[in-house]
Write a protein that holds these residues in place. Sequence first.
Motif, PDB file in Angstrom:
ATOM      1  N   ALA A 104      41.203  26.222  49.229  1.00  0.00           N
ATOM      2  CA  ALA A 104      41.099  24.985  48.466  1.00  0.00           C
ATOM      3  C   ALA A 104      42.438  24.611  47.840  1.00  0.00           C
ATOM      4  N   GLY A 105      43.443  25.484  47.971  1.00  0.00           N
ATOM      5  CA  GLY A 105      44.768  25.185  47.451  1.00  0.00           C
ATOM      6  C   GLY A 105      44.961  25.639  46.021  1.00  0.00           C
ATOM      7  N   GLY A 106      46.217  25.562  45.562  1.00  0.00           N
ATOM      8  CA  GLY A 106      46.510  25.845  44.167  1.00  0.00           C
ATOM      9  C   GLY A 106      46.618  27.310  43.816  1.00  0.00           C
ATOM     10  N   PHE A 107      46.469  28.174  44.806  1.00  0.00           N
ATOM     11  CA  PHE A 107      46.528  29.593  44.500  1.00  0.00           C
ATOM     12  C   PHE A 107      46.979  30.333  45.754  1.00  0.00           C
ATOM     13  N   ALA A 108      48.153  30.973  45.699  1.00  0.00           N
ATOM     14  CA  ALA A 108      48.703  31.578  46.910  1.00  0.00           C
ATOM     15  C   ALA A 108      49.372  32.900  46.603  1.00  0.00           C
ATOM     16  N   ASN A 109      49.529  33.723  47.635  1.00  0.00           N
ATOM     17  CA  ASN A 109      50.327  34.938  47.486  1.00  0.00           C
ATOM     18  C   ASN A 109      50.940  35.303  48.816  1.00  0.00           C
ATOM     19  N   MET A 151      40.006  50.580  27.462  1.00  0.00           N
ATOM     20  CA  MET A 151      40.624  50.914  28.744  1.00  0.00           C
ATOM     21  C   MET A 151      41.856  51.782  28.506  1.00  0.00           C
ATOM     22  N   SER A 152      41.915  52.933  29.176  1.00  0.00           N
ATOM     23  CA  SER A 152      43.037  53.836  28.942  1.00  0.00           C
ATOM     24  C   SER A 152      44.311  53.273  29.544  1.00  0.00           C
ATOM     25  N   ALA A 153      45.429  53.805  29.102  1.00  0.00           N
ATOM     26  CA  ALA A 153      46.728  53.295  29.549  1.00  0.00           C
ATOM     27  C   ALA A 153      46.924  53.524  31.044  1.00  0.00           C
ATOM     28  N   LEU A 154      46.333  54.633  31.545  1.00  0.00           N
ATOM     29  CA  LEU A 154      46.534  54.966  32.953  1.00  0.00           C
ATOM     30  C   LEU A 154      45.775  54.014  33.884  1.00  0.00           C
ATOM     31  N   SER A 155      44.593  53.663  33.502  1.00  0.00           N
ATOM     32  CA  SER A 155      43.752  52.907  34.426  1.00  0.00           C
ATOM     33  C   SER A 155      44.076  51.416  34.406  1.00  0.00           C
ATOM     34  N   ARG A 156      44.889  50.969  33.421  1.00  0.00           N
ATOM     35  CA  ARG A 156      45.157  49.529  33.376  1.00  0.00           C
ATOM     36  C   ARG A 156      45.928  49.026  34.603  1.00  0.00           C
ATOM     37  N   PRO A 157      47.022  49.754  35.002  1.00  0.00           N
ATOM     38  CA  PRO A 157      47.713  49.295  36.220  1.00  0.00           C
ATOM     39  C   PRO A 157      46.782  49.292  37.430  1.00  0.00           C
ATOM     40  N   LEU A 158      45.906  50.308  37.506  1.00  0.00           N
ATOM     41  CA  LEU A 158      44.980  50.391  38.623  1.00  0.00           C
ATOM     42  C   LEU A 158      44.044  49.184  38.614  1.00  0.00           C
ATOM     43  N   ALA A 159      43.521  48.869  37.419  1.00  0.00           N
ATOM     44  CA  ALA A 159      42.612  47.728  37.315  1.00  0.00           C
ATOM     45  C   ALA A 159      43.314  46.438  37.707  1.00  0.00           C
ATOM     46  N   ARG A 160      44.607  46.337  37.308  1.00  0.00           N
ATOM     47  CA  ARG A 160      45.352  45.130  37.666  1.00  0.00           C
ATOM     48  C   ARG A 160      45.577  45.053  39.167  1.00  0.00           C
ATOM     49  N   LEU A 161      45.802  46.238  39.778  1.00  0.00           N
ATOM     50  CA  LEU A 161      46.000  46.271  41.223  1.00  0.00           C
ATOM     51  C   LEU A 161      44.730  45.804  41.937  1.00  0.00           C
ATOM     52  N   LEU A 162      43.589  46.288  41.441  1.00  0.00           N
ATOM     53  CA  LEU A 162      42.315  45.946  42.081  1.00  0.00           C
ATOM     54  C   LEU A 162      42.032  44.448  42.019  1.00  0.00           C
ATOM     55  N   GLU A 163      42.663  43.774  41.039  1.00  0.00           N
ATOM     56  CA  GLU A 163      42.419  42.339  40.926  1.00  0.00           C
ATOM     57  C   GLU A 163      43.244  41.524  41.909  1.00  0.00           C
ATOM     58  N   LYS A 164      44.241  42.178  42.512  1.00  0.00           N
ATOM     59  CA  LYS A 164      45.112  41.444  43.433  1.00  0.00           C
ATOM     60  C   LYS A 164      44.314  40.992  44.665  1.00  0.00           C
ATOM     61  N   PRO A 165      44.349  39.704  44.984  1.00  0.00           N
ATOM     62  CA  PRO A 165      43.567  39.217  46.114  1.00  0.00           C
ATOM     63  C   PRO A 165      44.089  39.705  47.462  1.00  0.00           C
ATOM     64  N   THR A 185      34.898  38.818  52.350  1.00  0.00           N
ATOM     65  CA  THR A 185      33.868  38.967  51.330  1.00  0.00           C
ATOM     66  C   THR A 185      34.334  39.925  50.243  1.00  0.00           C
ATOM     67  N   ALA A 186      34.934  41.048  50.667  1.00  0.00           N
ATOM     68  CA  ALA A 186      35.420  42.029  49.694  1.00  0.00           C
ATOM     69  C   ALA A 186      36.463  41.377  48.780  1.00  0.00           C
ATOM     70  N   ALA A 187      37.391  40.600  49.371  1.00  0.00           N
ATOM     71  CA  ALA A 187      38.426  39.945  48.571  1.00  0.00           C
ATOM     72  C   ALA A 187      37.809  38.884  47.683  1.00  0.00           C
ATOM     73  N   GLY A 188      36.855  38.112  48.234  1.00  0.00           N
ATOM     74  CA  GLY A 188      36.222  37.036  47.475  1.00  0.00           C
ATOM     75  C   GLY A 188      35.405  37.566  46.318  1.00  0.00           C
ATOM     76  N   GLY A 189      34.841  38.768  46.500  1.00  0.00           N
ATOM     77  CA  GLY A 189      33.990  39.347  45.464  1.00  0.00           C
ATOM     78  C   GLY A 189      34.747  39.639  44.189  1.00  0.00           C
ATOM     79  N   ARG A 190      36.106  39.722  44.290  1.00  0.00           N
ATOM     80  CA  ARG A 190      36.879  40.030  43.101  1.00  0.00           C
ATOM     81  C   ARG A 190      37.231  38.782  42.299  1.00  0.00           C
ATOM     82  N   LYS A 191      37.113  37.635  42.940  1.00  0.00           N
ATOM     83  CA  LYS A 191      37.629  36.411  42.335  1.00  0.00           C
ATOM     84  C   LYS A 191      37.064  36.102  40.937  1.00  0.00           C
ATOM     85  N   PRO A 192      35.724  36.254  40.726  1.00  0.00           N
ATOM     86  CA  PRO A 192      35.176  35.856  39.427  1.00  0.00           C
ATOM     87  C   PRO A 192      35.819  36.614  38.269  1.00  0.00           C
ATOM     88  N   LEU A 193      36.430  37.770  38.548  1.00  0.00           N
ATOM     89  CA  LEU A 193      37.028  38.540  37.472  1.00  0.00           C
ATOM     90  C   LEU A 193      38.228  37.822  36.861  1.00  0.00           C
TER      91      LEU A 193
END
Lengths: 339, 319
Positions: B264-269, B1-15, B310-318
């Motif tokens: 279900a609790g235990g995870f918030a933002n 993974m290139s240095a540039l795309s890492r922040p982007l990938a991290r952003l995409l993981e944000k619920p 659904t779009a947000a939930g689809g990212r969760k398994p990552l």
Amino acid sequence: MKRTLQGASLAVLALALAGGTAIADTSGKRIALSNNYAGNSWRQAMLRSWDKVTSQAVADGVVAAADAFTTAENQVTEQAAMIQNLVLQGYDAIVLNAASADALNGAVREACDAGVVVVSFDGTVTEPCAWRVTYDYHSMGTAQIDFLAEHMPQGGKLLEIRGLAGVIVDDDISRGIHDGVAANPQFEIVGTVHGDWDQAVAQRAVAGILPSLPAIDAVVTQGGDGYGAAQAFAAAERPTPLIIMGNRQDELVWWKEQKDKNGYTTMSISSAPGVGTLAFWVAQQILDGQDVPKDIIVPLLSISQDELESFLETTEPGGVANVEYTLEDTQGVIAKAAP
Amino acid sequence: MSALSRPLARLLEKPWLWAFVGAALVWLATIPFTPGRGAGDVLTAAFTFATFFVIVGIGQMFVITLGPGNVDLSIPATITLAGSVATKLMDGQDALIALGFVAAMGCGLAVGVFNYALIRALRIPPIIATLSSSFIIQSTAIAYGRGLRIKPPPALAEFTTARVLGMPVLAICVIVLAALMSVVLHRTIYGRSVIAIGQNQRAARLAGIAVDRTRLATYVMSALFASLCGYLLSAFSGGASLNMGEEYLLASIAVVVIGGTSVAGGFANLPGLWGAALFLFLIVTMLNTYGLGAGIRYVLTGLIIIAVITAAGGRKPLR
């Protein structure tokens, strides 16, 4: 032939004079109010009117009891159970403000079969054995456009604020407005929102749609939403259009302020919560053996520019402009409803 | 993974990302129908009204994060009570603004403690405890105010409707508040305790976390935020009314869930609350602007919300 009798203690006598038939004594009869909701100022005023008029009737011995019951959660099942309980408790009549037009029909049918008189009002039921005391909501819509046609002969662009989607009253008023616009093509409805008969919801909905609308000349409403609409226009820094008002005290106060400031002219049209007292007298008349038509239309409460001050005086802060009905008023309304 | 795309990938993981994406798309879809300054005006209105959803959403989010079964259903009644008490006490006088605030917060404190007393001392499940207390609170508000609508003090009303460069001042304050609460959630012992309890209450207790104190604080906080909302809302909309809190029950839960917090609790933002609140307002605005009938509007609102979750939930398994 009309006699005016002061004092409700003479109500029974008045009944004999006006009715002309033998008195079936209702002094031993018990009437219950089954109400589905108490959480807004209209319902609070309705309950207070009921209490005021019926406690006097009980004190005067017209009826033995007139107790009010309200469900906690505005649920059909809850109110159906309440109606069954009222039948078991031996009430002779149930005055009903129903949570649903048709879902309570089974419980109402059971009450009728048990010999209980059921009079529905405001939230009426479709079960044929019940009486219905209703406003002509269609005319509430057309009256607004008639008023506009008179005060804005050149016509203009209208914003329509509707009530709660899916409720028959909302459909009726809106149909009246649209029929009125069809008859007066100089008016055009350029936007429609649902305000749920609530200031805060109306304010939010109007604030959301305003940026997409051209200059608005008038706002047609269903009552309870006029003040919220006025606030939304002010917040958007748009000129205040002619807004048709309802009967809540804050709407009337706002109207009065504008009137004093710049001669602002509008009207108020609404259903008075005192309609519950009319339903009470209708039930009493039926128990008395009078012949009462199943559908009774009640005139709407309309306030004009000149009547504003006198209504404001009698409307308490946080309340709604109201009319309470006497036995004689009720007999007049019933006589008009008779074919 | 290139240095540039890492922040982007991290952003995409944000619920919380998907609530903002949804809000932005809905806003863009509304713009073509709003001439001139319309696009900005829509955003101003969105921030104005989303503010109130976010305030109650913060409290509800902390409660829901406590784990399965935790929810505060007394929020609408608390809003009504606090709004009624505050406006009646202030009686339209600027000098009494602080007193009204203290009174509103007092209502919140009492409601929160009462709620948790039902939950802890009488061992009533939170959903039943807060529902039944909401009946008591609402009845108190009715008995106290009888639908009384007194005008709020002018200075307070002005503050709640003031704007800087088109941005509501109140919204800016609540953005700061949300940022503060984000620090509380992720960086304080209290916040970490809430998350730990939500993930496994038993493990949290065994690990020495003060479970009862944390839960008490959370229910009190939820009631305090509801009271704050009632206080500000009654000033904003020209007075308190008996049904002013009605729509905030579902809204408070919806902004939490759409914002990417786990039911279900235990995870918030926190950021998701803002995204979801803007999203909910903009959907109604868009469909109103299109002039669709109420039936179609409700169907579309439901479908769009499902799509975002659904779009947000689809990212969760990552994760």
